[in-house]
Motif scaffolding. Structure first.
Motif, short mmCIF file in Angstrom:
data_model
loop_
_atom_site.label_atom_id
_atom_site.label_comp_id
_atom_site.label_asym_id
_atom_site.label_seq_id
_atom_site.Cartn_x
_atom_site.Cartn_y
_atom_site.Cartn_z
N ASN A 1 44.65 58.72 28.89
CA ASN A 1 43.23 58.39 28.98
C ASN A 1 42.50 58.78 27.70
N ARG A 2 41.68 57.86 27.19
CA ARG A 2 40.97 58.10 25.93
C ARG A 2 39.47 58.23 26.18
N LEU A 3 38.82 59.10 25.44
CA LEU A 3 37.39 59.31 25.57
C LEU A 3 36.62 58.00 25.38
N GLY A 4 35.69 57.75 26.29
CA GLY A 4 34.84 56.58 26.19
C GLY A 4 35.48 55.29 26.66
N GLU A 5 36.69 55.33 27.22
CA GLU A 5 37.30 54.08 27.67
C GLU A 5 36.55 53.49 28.87
N ASN A 6 35.88 54.34 29.62
CA ASN A 6 34.91 53.91 30.63
C ASN A 6 33.68 54.80 30.48
N THR A 7 32.51 54.23 30.68
CA THR A 7 31.28 55.00 30.49
C THR A 7 30.30 54.76 31.62
N THR A 8 29.27 55.60 31.65
CA THR A 8 28.23 55.55 32.69
C THR A 8 26.91 55.13 32.06
N PRO A 9 26.19 54.19 32.67
CA PRO A 9 24.90 53.75 32.09
C PRO A 9 23.91 54.90 31.96
N ASP A 10 23.05 54.80 30.94
CA ASP A 10 22.04 55.84 30.71
C ASP A 10 21.16 56.06 31.93
N ALA A 11 20.81 54.98 32.64
CA ALA A 11 19.94 55.12 33.81
C ALA A 11 20.58 55.98 34.89
N VAL A 12 21.89 55.87 35.05
CA VAL A 12 22.59 56.68 36.04
C VAL A 12 22.67 58.14 35.58
N VAL A 13 22.92 58.35 34.29
CA VAL A 13 22.91 59.71 33.76
C VAL A 13 21.56 60.36 34.01
N GLN A 14 20.48 59.64 33.75
CA GLN A 14 19.14 60.18 33.96
C GLN A 14 18.90 60.48 35.44
N ALA A 15 19.41 59.60 36.32
CA ALA A 15 19.25 59.84 37.76
C ALA A 15 19.95 61.12 38.18
N ILE A 16 21.13 61.38 37.62
CA ILE A 16 21.85 62.62 37.93
C ILE A 16 21.06 63.83 37.43
N ILE A 17 20.54 63.74 36.22
CA ILE A 17 19.74 64.84 35.66
C ILE A 17 18.51 65.10 36.52
N ASP A 18 17.83 64.03 36.91
CA ASP A 18 16.62 64.17 37.72
C ASP A 18 16.92 64.77 39.09
N GLU A 19 18.10 64.49 39.62
CA GLU A 19 18.47 64.95 40.95
C GLU A 19 18.85 66.43 40.97
N ALA A 20 19.31 66.94 39.84
CA ALA A 20 19.86 68.30 39.78
C ALA A 20 18.75 69.35 39.68
N SER A 21 19.06 70.54 40.23
CA SER A 21 18.14 71.66 40.12
C SER A 21 18.86 72.98 39.82
N GLY A 22 20.17 72.92 39.67
CA GLY A 22 20.93 74.15 39.48
C GLY A 22 21.06 74.60 38.05
N SER A 23 21.19 73.66 37.12
CA SER A 23 21.26 73.97 35.70
C SER A 23 20.81 72.73 34.93
N ALA A 24 20.66 72.87 33.64
CA ALA A 24 20.13 71.80 32.82
C ALA A 24 21.16 71.30 31.82
N PRO A 25 21.02 70.05 31.38
CA PRO A 25 21.89 69.56 30.30
C PRO A 25 21.64 70.35 29.02
N VAL A 26 22.61 70.30 28.13
CA VAL A 26 22.43 70.84 26.79
C VAL A 26 22.14 69.66 25.88
N TYR A 27 20.92 69.59 25.38
CA TYR A 27 20.50 68.46 24.56
C TYR A 27 20.69 68.77 23.08
N PRO A 28 20.84 67.74 22.25
CA PRO A 28 20.90 67.97 20.80
C PRO A 28 19.64 68.65 20.29
N ARG A 29 19.80 69.43 19.24
CA ARG A 29 18.62 70.09 18.64
C ARG A 29 17.73 69.07 17.95
#
Length: 291
Positions: free
Chosen positions: A262-290
């Motif tokens: 398996n190679r990195l990026g061979e399948n990916t998740t849409p940005d809208a779904v990533v944002q939905a996961i982030i919005d749904e979570a309350s336990g910890s936060a993503p690490v964003y670029p500086r």
């Protein structure tokens, strides 16, 4: 004015490091993800958060968004069901107690498998330990690597297809909670649960509609549909079930370094779904670029 997202894809939400059964350090996985052109990566080692800190430091350095996560082992009868758990509280006591129990069971299981194999092949527990790093979740992939090092098989994949296949009689199960308990634990820790590769064994082995509905009622958020091991007919059914239950669909590589093709990026998740996961979570936060 629309709020600009704090991240940009593409996003690969399923990777493993040496903390579990990958072949690279958490830092190396993150650097490889950035080099592969990904904008978001999730580190999801089996039943462990031990790689989160190292991965977080590297993500900030290389300018990629990290979603800290875990692949949480569960079992429905004789069927293995894995949950990708994102952005939960890594200090949650109930979840930590359960994953510690799973890791201990994996270790005892691995020792028993090695004793069985050693009756027919030259293999010792020291051979397996030599394939791990301190604090790693020891499992069958490390036994496979030890078999490769001993020259019994040429690759990890061939070890799983041969000596480590359940038909050989060396296989033993390890403890894992039922998926309903697993989903509830992840949700109680503020995390977001997604079933990993639910169609790897085709339609007949997929979790049934009744049990899936129970998981949705408990807080299941999505299904990992775009994964190289999901069958094509299984993907069709997963999309139907997602529509039926209002679940998000993710895509991932399940990267293990050199431990799998398996190679990195061979399948990916849409940005809208990533944002939905982030919005749904309350336990910890993503690490964003500086910046």
């Amino acid at each position: 004015m629309p709020v600009r997202p704090l991240f940009a894809g593409p996003a690969d939400l399923h990777t493993h490091s040496r903390v579990s059964d990958g072949t690279e350090s958490p830092s190396r996985v993150v650097r490889q993800a950035a080099a592969a052109g990904l904008g978001v990566v999730a580190l999801t080692d089996h039943d462990s958060t031990a790689g989160w800190h190292e991965a977080s430091v590297t993500a900030a350095d290389v300018g990629i968004t990290l979603l800290p996560g875990m692949e949480f082992s569960a079992r429905l009868g004789f069927q293995s069901v894995h949950l990708l758990a994102y952005l939960f509280d890594p200090d949650n006591g109930a979840l930590n107690s359960e994953t510690a129990r799973i890791r201990e069971s994996r270790l005892r299981r691995a020792e028993s498998i090695v004793r069985r194999i050693a009756a027919d092949y030259t293999l010792s527990w020291d051979d397996v330990v030599a394939q791990t790093t301190p604090g790693a979740t020891v499992g069958r992939p490390h036994i496979a690597d030890a078999l490769v090092a001993r020259g019994h098989v040429p690759t990890r994949s061939e070890a799983f297809a041969g000596i480590l296949h359940p038909r050989t009689g060396y296989y033993m199960p390890h403890y894992a909670p039922d998926p309903l308990k697993a989903v509830r634990l992840v949700r109680a820790a503020g995390g977001v649960p997604v079933i990993a590769h639910p169609a790897t064994r085709g339609l007949d082995a997929m979790i049934d509609e009744k049990h899936l509905g129970e998981l949705v009622d408990a807080g299941l958020f999505g299904l990992e549909v775009d994964h190289r091991e999901n069958s094509e007919e299984g993907k069709v059914r997963l999309r139907e079930l997602a529509d039926m239950f209002g679940l998000v669909l993710t895509g991932s590589s399940d990267y293990h370094g050199e431990g799998k093709p398996n190679r990195l990026g061979e399948n990916t998740t849409p940005d809208a779904v990533v944002q939905a996961i982030i919005d749904e979570a309350s336990g910890s936060a993503p690490v964003y670029p500086r910046g």
